[in-house]
Design an enzyme around this catalytic site. Structure first.
Site, PDB file in Angstrom:
ATOM      1  N   TYR A 188      -2.065  -0.657  10.182  1.00  0.00           N
ATOM      2  CA  TYR A 188      -2.221  -1.102   8.467  1.00  0.00           C
ATOM      3  C   TYR A 188      -0.938  -0.727   7.994  1.00  0.00           C
ATOM      4  O   TYR A 188      -0.287  -1.697   7.312  1.00  0.00           O
ATOM      5  CB  TYR A 188      -3.173  -0.462   8.238  1.00  0.00           C
ATOM      6  CG  TYR A 188      -3.767  -0.815   6.653  1.00  0.00           C
ATOM      7  CD1 TYR A 188      -4.398  -1.839   6.439  1.00  0.00           C
ATOM      8  CD2 TYR A 188      -2.887  -0.018   5.714  1.00  0.00           C
ATOM      9  CE1 TYR A 188      -4.781  -2.241   4.914  1.00  0.00           C
ATOM     10  CE2 TYR A 188      -3.271  -0.339   4.560  1.00  0.00           C
ATOM     11  CZ  TYR A 188      -4.018  -1.256   3.913  1.00  0.00           C
ATOM     12  OH  TYR A 188      -4.305  -1.374   2.489  1.00  0.00           O
ATOM     13  N   SER A 206       0.836  -1.251  -0.023  1.00  0.00           N
ATOM     14  CA  SER A 206       0.127   0.115   0.032  1.00  0.00           C
ATOM     15  C   SER A 206       0.873   1.219   0.004  1.00  0.00           C
ATOM     16  O   SER A 206       2.062   1.091   0.458  1.00  0.00           O
ATOM     17  CB  SER A 206      -0.971   0.072   1.310  1.00  0.00           C
ATOM     18  OG  SER A 206      -1.567   1.301   1.272  1.00  0.00           O
TER      19      SER A 206
END
Length: 275
Positions: free
Chosen positions: A151, A138
């Site tokens: 995350y 990401s």
């Protein structure tokens, strides 16, 4: 048909990036096994593709479940491609407030699952003389402000794991790479909101609208954008590519917004005002 005759496994394949990638791989000739905790959506995807996509209920926080999914492809003739993609937003709390168990769950879902996918897939691919593993990271792995801390940390771990695994597995002709999505219009950060489907759709629409103005490419990213990158990395077109990542973010990470938006204040403009 770059992937004709290949067998692939996609985790998180019932929706979003995983679903789009499973379909893209099938369109390029592969047979695909998808794993997901959403049995209804997973069975629907499999039924639509008439034997080219197979579904197995899979919780990637379980090592046994990951191994069982991979063995399905191996038992059908051998595993050639693995897309470690399953995930969710994870714990949202800041580092000074997060509960230990929430941290552990987020890492298990987003990082440990990737490590175990690689661990179980590698011996299967080695028996076939090689293969391709692609991991979903990401833009949050590259800096702050994109996603919650737990995350983002896990996704940064995925990037480093990708490099290390590529070195470890080169002896078996197994290539390991990652994709780095930007703002993609999926349900990853709204799926577990305790709200109605209408409110969830509104939240996704707001995210998409924000993304279209937060990057040089003036549209929100689509799951198909990531699927195209994965298909390339899985194919022989990328036979000289390993241990690296492809950023698919519409230019989000190339600099501050002022670098592409003339209406935004920049440091250089501020300095020029003093000359």
């Amino acid at each position: 048909m770059r992937l004709q005759g290949k067998r692939a496994v996609v985790t998180g394949g019932a929706s979003g990036i995983g679903r789009a990638t499973a379909i893209r791989l099938v369109e390029e000739g592969a047979e695909v096994w998808i794993g997901d905790i959403d049995a209804v959506a997973g069975e629907e995807v499999a039924a639509t593709w008439n034997g080219r996509i197979h579904f197995q209920h899979t919780d990637v926080t379980s090592a046994d479940a990951i191994a069982a999914l991979l063995h399905m492809a191996e038992d059908a003739g051998g595993l050639d491609i693995l897309f470690n993609n399953a995930g969710a937003g994870g714990a949202r709390a800041a580092i000074d407030a997060i509960a230990p168990e929430d941290w552990d769950y987020t890492q298990a879902l987003l990082l440990r699952s990737v490590a175990l996918g690689i661990r179980y897939a590698a011996p299967m691919m080695a028996k076939r003389g090689g293969g391709a593993i692609i991991n979903t990271s990401s833009v949050s792995a590259l800096g702050s402000g994109y996603a919650p801390t737990a995350y983002s940390t896990a996704k940064a771990g995925v990037l480093h794991l990708t490099r290390l695994a590529a070195a470890d597995l080169a002896q078996h002709d197994i290539r390991v790479n990652a994709v780095i999505p930007g703002f993609i219009t999926t349900n990853i950060f709204t799926r577990h909101l305790d709200v109605s489907e209408e409110k969830r759709a509104q939240a996704n629409e707001a995210i998409a609208g924000m993304a279209a103005h937060a990057q040089p490419v003036r549209r929100a990213g689509r799951a198909e954008d990531i699927a195209a990158a994965v298909a390339y990395l899985a194919s022989d077109d990328a036979s000289f590519v390993t241990g690296t990542s492809i950023v698919v973010d519409g230019g989000l990470t190339i600099g501050t917004r002022a670098s592409w938006d003339a209406t935004q204040p920049s440091l250089f403009a501020a300095l020029e005002a003093f000359q």
